[in-house]
Enzyme design. Sequence first.
Site, mmCIF file in Angstrom:
data_model
loop_
_atom_site.group_PDB
_atom_site.id
_atom_site.type_symbol
_atom_site.label_atom_id
_atom_site.label_comp_id
_atom_site.label_asym_id
_atom_site.label_seq_id
_atom_site.Cartn_x
_atom_site.Cartn_y
_atom_site.Cartn_z
ATOM 1 N N CYS A 75 0.836 -1.201 0.000
ATOM 2 C CA CYS A 75 0.000 0.000 0.000
ATOM 3 C C CYS A 75 0.869 1.250 0.000
ATOM 4 O O CYS A 75 1.969 1.251 0.549
ATOM 5 C CB CYS A 75 -0.879 0.057 1.249
ATOM 6 S SG CYS A 75 -1.899 -1.368 1.529
ATOM 7 N N ASP A 76 0.331 2.300 -0.579
ATOM 8 C CA ASP A 76 0.975 3.603 -0.454
ATOM 9 C C ASP A 76 -0.068 4.684 -0.692
ATOM 10 O O ASP A 76 -1.045 4.475 -1.419
ATOM 11 C CB ASP A 76 2.134 3.777 -1.436
ATOM 12 C CG ASP A 76 3.090 4.870 -0.963
ATOM 13 O OD1 ASP A 76 3.955 4.563 -0.132
ATOM 14 O OD2 ASP A 76 2.939 6.024 -1.396
#
Length: 199
Positions: A75-76
């Site tokens: 995730c980012d």
Amino acid sequence: MTLPFILASGSEIRAELLRKAAVPHRIEPARVDESAIRDSLATEGASPRDVADALSEYKARRVSQKNPGAFVLGCDQVLALGKEVFAKPETPDACREQLIRLRGERHHLYSGAVIYQDGEPIWRHVGVARLVMRDFSDAYLDDYIARNWDSVRHSVGGYKLEEEGVRLFARIEGDHFTILGLPLLELIAFLQVREIIAA
């Protein structure tokens, strides 16, 4: 769940969201040079959405290579003012500068999520939220940073909506989980379809 599900992130809020949603997982943060990747993508003219997606993929791939068979979630989150991408502020002064840039303006949060299995991507999603900051005073800004720096230094843009940062905003459009950094509803739907969690 028959195979391990790994969160390739050290984010406490993402782990908490998965835990509260009863998604069994373990945490194995990916070691990637986010700044170098972000700078390289900016040089190539990548959009903020593509930056969020690419950073998520780098993290998922890195951890997937060490965990055969496991489902690995990378995730980012990227904050963009127009085409300019913001990073987590490194100092209180940098935080102040970012918030002054965002004051009175509309910006976007892009929350990317990519799942890898056996070194290959099997799912991806980038959620987007649109936020408008109010025209807060310099005095309030200085007090806000003094009170909240220890927390917001870990957040892109220098605010957390689940804390006092909500007071910086005039309008928010978008999914709550996307704003927190994880497109949780879309993720759960995928996990259920693939029978990784019970439907």
